[in-house]
Design a protein around this motif. Structure first.
Motif, PDB file in Angstrom:
ATOM      1  N   VAL A 181     -35.358 -44.952  -4.026  1.00  0.00           N
ATOM      2  CA  VAL A 181     -34.046 -45.372  -3.513  1.00  0.00           C
ATOM      3  C   VAL A 181     -33.128 -44.153  -3.387  1.00  0.00           C
ATOM      4  O   VAL A 181     -32.429 -43.995  -2.385  1.00  0.00           O
ATOM      5  CB  VAL A 181     -33.414 -46.427  -4.446  1.00  0.00           C
ATOM      6  CG1 VAL A 181     -32.056 -46.845  -3.937  1.00  0.00           C
ATOM      7  CG2 VAL A 181     -34.318 -47.647  -4.564  1.00  0.00           C
TER       8      VAL A 181
ATOM      9  N   LEU B 282     -34.004 -42.182  -0.411  1.00  0.00           N
ATOM     10  CA  LEU B 282     -33.617 -42.812   0.852  1.00  0.00           C
ATOM     11  C   LEU B 282     -32.129 -42.662   1.120  1.00  0.00           C
ATOM     12  O   LEU B 282     -31.717 -42.228   2.200  1.00  0.00           O
ATOM     13  CB  LEU B 282     -34.002 -44.297   0.806  1.00  0.00           C
ATOM     14  CG  LEU B 282     -33.906 -45.063   2.113  1.00  0.00           C
ATOM     15  CD1 LEU B 282     -34.722 -44.386   3.192  1.00  0.00           C
ATOM     16  CD2 LEU B 282     -34.385 -46.486   1.917  1.00  0.00           C
ATOM     17  N   ILE B 283     -31.309 -42.995   0.122  1.00  0.00           N
ATOM     18  CA  ILE B 283     -29.864 -42.957   0.405  1.00  0.00           C
ATOM     19  C   ILE B 283     -29.244 -41.606   0.097  1.00  0.00           C
ATOM     20  O   ILE B 283     -28.076 -41.385   0.371  1.00  0.00           O
ATOM     21  CB  ILE B 283     -29.086 -44.075  -0.338  1.00  0.00           C
ATOM     22  CG1 ILE B 283     -29.178 -43.918  -1.852  1.00  0.00           C
ATOM     23  CG2 ILE B 283     -29.588 -45.435   0.072  1.00  0.00           C
ATOM     24  CD1 ILE B 283     -28.321 -44.942  -2.593  1.00  0.00           C
TER      25      ILE B 283
ATOM     26  N   LEU C 195     -23.073 -47.160   2.224  1.00  0.00           N
ATOM     27  CA  LEU C 195     -24.135 -46.390   1.555  1.00  0.00           C
ATOM     28  C   LEU C 195     -23.841 -44.898   1.607  1.00  0.00           C
ATOM     29  O   LEU C 195     -24.206 -44.155   0.702  1.00  0.00           O
ATOM     30  CB  LEU C 195     -25.497 -46.688   2.183  1.00  0.00           C
ATOM     31  CG  LEU C 195     -26.063 -48.068   1.839  1.00  0.00           C
ATOM     32  CD1 LEU C 195     -27.409 -48.288   2.518  1.00  0.00           C
ATOM     33  CD2 LEU C 195     -26.222 -48.246   0.345  1.00  0.00           C
TER      34      LEU C 195
END
Lengths: 228, 313, 243
Positions: free
Chosen positions: A158, A161-162, A176
């Motif tokens: 995670v 990804l962000i 985000l």
């Protein structure tokens, strides 16, 4: 510096550890480049995640000490909690320095386009410091090495990804993107962009400053809780 | 006779671990199996339960020497492992139910036996608690309950009281006696002599893969009662000549321990005077104590006082 | 046999209470897929479908590759740790018990896959096509991954090494599929992706079925099936020796 010496020994004690620690940077040098993104070869783009992973793996030794009761023994030995942690972290940092050197100057040797290799090295080193401190903070919440590792593995995808490692942050929704700012990987991605596209020196100093700030923050949180 | 080992030889590669073991376990006994580290106790248990094959000899279980480890015999054995081998993520009741099912218990009988087993070990109030949240003593008691749930005829307990509190330990020992009174035969291994002295009807001492002696506690003590142990507390232990004491006839062992000199001699050797004379030549005598042997003395006399893992006293 | 069957409910209870596995194989993919849902938005792929559908399907299949870790964990727990003695002494067949754990692990992995299909299909409107076909393919993938894990357990001395190699298998399939970075077009890699990479075999089986090209879908399903048969034979041979 007994603890430092033995932590280094334990970190590279078995062949598997040695392989993971020093083969990956070599392999990373030879990973291909993307067509439009990332601007650095993939190995360099993903190296931040590798640093986070290795930091946690190395700092697992501290958790092992806690699990086996060694931390308890050391707590009554004439070595301060600060000295114990400092020597551990220094040993981990030394290993990461070697990996960063292999990656960056290995890349230069093999003709990879790294734009500003020296500043890239500096960026990776400050990110390494922040990662080690993050790992220390992370393990302070756990008693079991396996569980801390497994939960971290689930978080890392995670974060990747962000945090701007797997995809450009600009593609993320606004919410985000705001979350991403709180992650060290955001600043790493920004630093990589500076290295590629250039910019004012103060921008690069800001990036590294933030990473060092993260380092102090994580260190404080991670060292407040005594390990025994 | 519940079980027997006849001429059992077990090797791991070239290392001989069990050397012609002959052992009979009769119904209703509590056999205390003692031995130093590496004596072969765990290997003996593994051979007795079929976890290991033997190189020579045979094992008979419940009169069955041809296929001793078939399921109908296994149903009558319970094993309390040295390590806690329960499911931490299951509750106490679920753990007991699991093993009850494995041993073929069904329906009402299973429910009844599970309740009885948990009550027997003092966990009746904690049936819904997850094992991972139990204390060490509670986990050990659950470990035992899971081995009792199917009402085994032969219960093998491999150091069941390691590392637990005194209350739990006491509870376990009482439980073992109760089981014996109900007709269960028990093979009990431990390092704690006082446990064996408290519960065992027969003691077997194993060393270096061989049974070096067996008998009741009293029989074993009487066998070495031909020895006396004299403890002399001295003011200057470093001055005392141990060699001079050792040179006396019938003196078997002389050990210095701090400011105490321990002398093991034949019974009624009449050397007390001479020993004291030798000691007084070099040092003052602060106190004297003559000890009667106990099981620990039997054990140490037969197996020696040297550490088994390369150390020395 | 009946005694082994009686252990199955408890094995499933244990798996359902394993919060770490649920985090790794259910919560994390849900989070990742949801993030991609927002990132990719209305972006379309070369066929005019939403690009997000391909990503969601691939991510669901990717996490099936790691379902074998469930089998490794429980086989290790019950058959290669302190509990082994108790299981050995029990009046039930050890190979059957090992099989029951493996089947429970496979079933649990399939169930988690089903939950992901449900979440993506209902929650994020991903078009999966025929759900039964999709679940069948996911089941094949879960079974294959579990069998690979069993091969690793039985052929490697150190269980930790088996766990790491199982991760390598999963990550390796993902890397070879070109999901992390573009893979060069070497014949060997093309062959592997076309005939051996379970991730791409499953993905192609699903996507061809969606396009009503069933003969192609069956070919990929068949290749998965062959993989299962071969790995099962290896597991059988190795397992009897080890257990």
């Amino acid at each position: 510096m007994t603890v430092f010496h033995y932590v280094l020994k334990r970190s590279i004690a078995n062949k598997t550890s040695l392989l993971i620690l020093f083969l990956f940077p070599v392999v990373a040098i030879f990973l291909p480049s993307g067509e439009y993104w990332p601007h650095l070869p993939y190995g360099y783009q993903y190296f931040g995640i590798f640093i986070l992973f290795i930091s946690l793996k190395l700092s697992g030794l501290i958790l092992e000490d806690r699990m086996r009761g060694i931390a308890k023994k050391l707590s009554i030995a004439p070595i301060s909690h600060f000295s114990y942690l400092a020597q551990n972290l220094l040993a981990y940092f030394l290993i990461l320095v070697l990996q960063c050197l292999i990656l960056v100057y290995g890349g230069v040797f093999f003709g990879k386009e790294l734009y500003q290799p020296f500043w890239l090295l500096i960026l990776f080193l400050t990110f390494s410091m922040a990662s080690i401190a993050f790992a220390l903070m992370w393990i302070s919440f756990f008693r079991n090495k396996e569980i801390s590792m497994l939960i971290f593995m689930s978080m890392i995808s995670v974060i990747a990804l962000i945090g701007g490692v797997l995809i450009p942050i600009e593609l993320l929704p606004e919410v985000l993107q705001k979350v991403a700012i709180t992650l060290p990987t955001f600043w790493l991605a920004w630093g990589i962009d500076w290295i590629i596209f250039g910019g004012e020196v103060k921008e690069f100093l800001l990036v590294n400053g933030m990473l060092i700030l993260y380092m102090f923050l994580f260190l404080i949180i991670g060292s407040v809780k005594k390990l025994h | 006779m519940i079980a027997s080992l006849n001429g059992i030889v077990k090797r791991y590669d070239s290392k001989l671990v069990l050397d012609y073991i002959d052992l009979e376990i009769n119904e209703g006994q509590i056999i205390g199996l003692l031995g130093p580290n590496g004596a072969g106790k765990s290997t003996l248990i593994r051979c007795l339960t079929g976890m290991e094959t033997v190189n020579q000899g045979n094992v008979t279980l419940f009169g069955d020497g041809k296929k001793p480890f078939q399921n109908k015999n296994k149903e009558k054995i319970g094993l309390v492992t040295q390590e806690i081998s329960i499911f931490p993520e299951l509750t106490a009741k679920e753990n007991a139910n699991f093993f009850a099912g494995v041993y073929g218990l069904k329906g009402e009988e299973r429910k009844r036996r599970v309740a009885e087993a948990l009550a027997f070990v003092g966990l009746a109030e904690q049936t819904k608690g997850k094992a991972q949240n139990f204390s060490g003593g509670m986990q050990r008691r659950l470990n035992i309950a899971c081995s009792l749930v199917h009402n085994p005829k032969l219960l093998i307990m491999d150091e069941p009281t390691v590392g637990i509190d005194t209350q739990s330990r006491n509870h376990i020992l009482q439980a073992v006696k109760q089981l014996q009174s109900k007709g269960t035969t028990i093979l009990y291994t431990t390092h704690y002599m006082e446990e064996v002295e408290a519960i065992a009807s027969e003691v077997v001492i194993l060393d270096k893969g061989q049974i070096i002696t067996k008998g009741t506690v009293q029989e074993l003590i009487q066998n070495i009662q031909h020895e006396e142990k004299i403890k002399v507390e001295v003011s200057h232990p470093e001055e005392v000549s141990l060699a001079n004491i050792q040179a006396l006839p019938d003196v078997k062992q002389v050990i210095k321990d701090g400011n105490q000199i321990l002398i093991v001699t034949s019974a009624n050797s009449g050397h007390l005077d001479r020993i004291l004379t030798i000691i007084k030549e070099d040092s003052g005598v602060v106190g004297i104590n003559v000890e009667k042997p106990n099981l620990e003395d039997v054990f140490l006399t037969l197996t020696g006082r040297t550490l088994r893992d390369g150390g020395s006293v | 046999m009946m005694r082994v069957l009686r252990t199955i409910p408890y094995t499933l209870i244990r798996m359902s209470r394993d919060y770490i596995t649920l985090l790794l194989l259910l919560v994390v993919p849900i989070i990742l897929i949801t993030i991609f849902y927002f990132v990719l938005g209305d972006m379309k792929n070369q066929y005019g479908d939403l690009a997000f559908y391909d990503t969601a399907q691939l991510m669901t299949l990717v996490f099936q590759l790691f379902g074998g870790s469930i089998v490794i964990a429980y086989i290790q727990d019950d058959l290669f740790s302190a509990r082994r003695q108790r299981i050995l002494v029990a009046p039930m067949s050890l190979p059957l018990y090992a099989l029951s754990i493996s089947l429970c692990g496979m079933f649990f992995s399939i169930f988690l896959g089903f939950l992901l299909v449900l979440f993506t299909g209902v929650g994020l409107n991903v078009e999966w096509g025929n759900v039964f076909w999709v679940m069948y393919i996911i089941a094949l993938l879960a079974v294959l991954s579990s069998l690979v894990s069993l091969i690793l357990i039985f052929s490697v001395k150190n269980i930790k090494l088996a766990e790491r190699l199982s991760d390598v298998y999963g990550i390796g399939c993902v890397v070879l599929a070109g999901l992390f970075f573009p893979i060069p077009d070497y014949p060997v890699i093309t062959f592997i992706n076309e005939y051996l990479n379970p991730l791409l075999l499953a993905a192609n089986a699903i996507s061809y079925a969606q396009s009503n090209l069933f003969s192609d879908a069956y070919i990929y399903m068949f290749r998965l099936g062959i993989g299962i048969v071969i790995t099962f034979i290896i597991v059988y041979v190795l397992g009897r020796r080890k257990i």
